[in-house]
Structures are given as C-alpha cells and as structure tokens.
Design an enzyme around this catalytic site. Structure first.
Site, short mmCIF file in Angstrom:
data_model
loop_
_atom_site.label_atom_id
_atom_site.label_comp_id
_atom_site.label_asym_id
_atom_site.label_seq_id
_atom_site.Cartn_x
_atom_site.Cartn_y
_atom_site.Cartn_z
N GLY A 109 0.79 -1.23 0.00
CA GLY A 109 0.00 0.00 0.00
C GLY A 109 0.82 1.28 0.00
N GLU A 232 5.16 -8.14 -6.84
CA GLU A 232 4.74 -8.89 -5.65
C GLU A 232 3.61 -9.84 -6.01
OE1 GLU A 232 3.31 -6.29 -2.62
OE2 GLU A 232 1.63 -5.55 -3.80
N ARG A 236 -4.04 -14.59 -2.18
CA ARG A 236 -5.48 -14.57 -1.96
C ARG A 236 -6.14 -13.96 -3.18
NH1 ARG A 236 -5.84 -9.22 -1.64
NH2 ARG A 236 -4.33 -8.05 -0.40
#
Length: 255
Positions: A109, A232, A236
């Site tokens: 983030g 990255e 999920r």
C-alpha cells in the site's frame, strides 16, 4: 476482532469442537498469515488457501522476488537482498542508476516506500523507509529497485489445484492510483494486445506450476516499454470490489 477473527486459539478450538474439515480464512485478518495457516495444517484441518510455506514466501518481497526470478519471471532490476547500510545502498544505486525506490520487504500500500532521484537523497530515504516499515509492519528490512517513471500496473489472477495445474483468468489494469492506492481497475488492460496477454499469462502459470502453488493468488507486475516486471504476489483473491472502486474514484474527483 482481536477476540474473534484474529484469535487463533479460539478459531482452532471452534474448528475442533465442531469437527470441521477445513477453515476458510476469507480476506483480511488472518488470510495471509503463514503462522495461522501452519497451525491449521498442524492440527490436520484443511486450510482453504495456499500452503503456509507459499504464504510466508510471498509475504517477504525480497525472497519472493528472488524466487520468481529463479522461476523465469522477469523482475525489476535492484538489490538481491536486504539493504543494511548506506555504503551498500550507494553501490546498488550506482549499478542500476537513478531514479530508484527504497521499499519495505514486508510492505504494501505504499508504506515504507521512498523515491530517490539522486545520491544526496539516499541516506535520508533509507532511514525514512526503515522507520516507516518498522512502525507499520514490525519489520524494518528494506531493499532497492529501479524506479519506473510511467509504468502500467498489471495484475493477473490465478488459481492452482494440488496437482501442479495453474490457470490464469486474464489481467486487470490498476494503473489509475492515488498515493499508491488503486482508484479504478479495468479488465482487460487497454495497454496489452492478445499476444502479450497470452505470453505473460502462460509465463505466470508455468512458474507457479513449478512452484506447486495452490488455491487463489494475484501476481502483480509493472509494465513499461513492452516489458513486464514482477513486483509482488498476494496469496489470496484481490479484495477490491467494482462498486467500491467506482465510489472511490468519485471521491477523488470531488477532491
């Protein structure tokens, strides 16, 4: 949440008492906790998600970048391991050139990230990134990689079984961002043609098949001048919802 969705002993107890076959971690909370997945596995309960080994690997950006490079996926040029001092940082910076990014190994983030455009800024950027990473993630390890000025942010959703079969479901273009947070996602990307889409999708599937990855995952790339660079992987499904993304976009417009 500390007494429920983050309470590992309580979750395991509930699963054992109810004779559950498996635990689905959802998203957020413990969904990307390698420790939780490992404990579930140790109790002989199915974990509906990747293995604890793969969650741990992809949660470490330095280790995951090295592994993806080994598996044949292109990565952004940068340091091979953690940057521990300014001398090492200067050496790496000279080898890849400016501008560059100092990034948190455990980050996300945009936290623990500093752009550096010249050597005089490097020492301060290193200290700031370490400090922010330590405060945000409890891990102040950082690394350095080349800063791409105007790349596209491309994400590929994958799903693997436990027999080394991995499929991808196309890509999303997440280039429209504000403060390193996505504002709008578009699927498929207007920047890619069919050949590029098929090539990167197959490269990802081949690599993750060799890795033995299972369940859902999202592989993130920067795309510039016809080349893809791995940044990255999230172990999920992505949590962004189309309606939420549109509302966020409207908020940005109002600002």
């Amino acid at each position: 949440s500390a007494d429920s969705y983050l309470n590992i002993p309580a979750i395991i107890t509930a699963a054992v008492v109810t004779n559950s076959d498996a635990i689905h971690p959802g998203y957020g909370f413990l969904s990307e906790s390698a420790k939780f997945a490992s404990i579930v596995e140790e109790h002989g309960i199915g974990f509906v998600g990747p293995t604890s080994k793969h969650i741990a690997l992809m949660g470490d950006k330095i280790a995951s970048k090295a592994k993806m490079k080994e598996l044949g996926i292109p990565v952004v040029p940068g340091s091979e391991d953690e940057i521990t001092d300014i001398e090492k940082a200067i050496t790496v910076a000279k080898s890849i050139g400016y501008p560059l990014l100092v990034k948190a190994s455990a980050g996300g983030g945009g936290r623990g990230m500093q752009i550096v455009r010249k050597e005089a800024e490097l020492d301060i950027a290193l200290s700031r990134a370490r400090s922010e990473a330590g405060a945000a993630f409890g891990n102040d390890a950082v690394y350095i990689e080349k800063f791409l000025e105007r790349p596209r942010h491309i994400e590929i959703q994958v799903m693997g079984d436990n027999k080394k079969k991995v499929l991808h479901f196309g890509e999303r273009d997440c280039s429209l961002q504000r403060r390193h947070q996505k504002v709008l996602e578009e699927a498929g990307s207007p920047a890619l043609n069919a050949d590029e889409r098929d090539a990167i999708g197959q490269t990802v599937c081949n690599a993750l098949s060799e890795l033995g990855y299972q369940n859902a995952g999202t592989v993130e790339f920067l795309y510039q001048d016809g080349s893809f660079y791995f940044i990255e992987m999230n172990t999920r499904l992505q949590v962004e919802h189309p309606v939420t993304e549109m509302i966020t976009g409207l908020d940005v417009v109002r600002e």
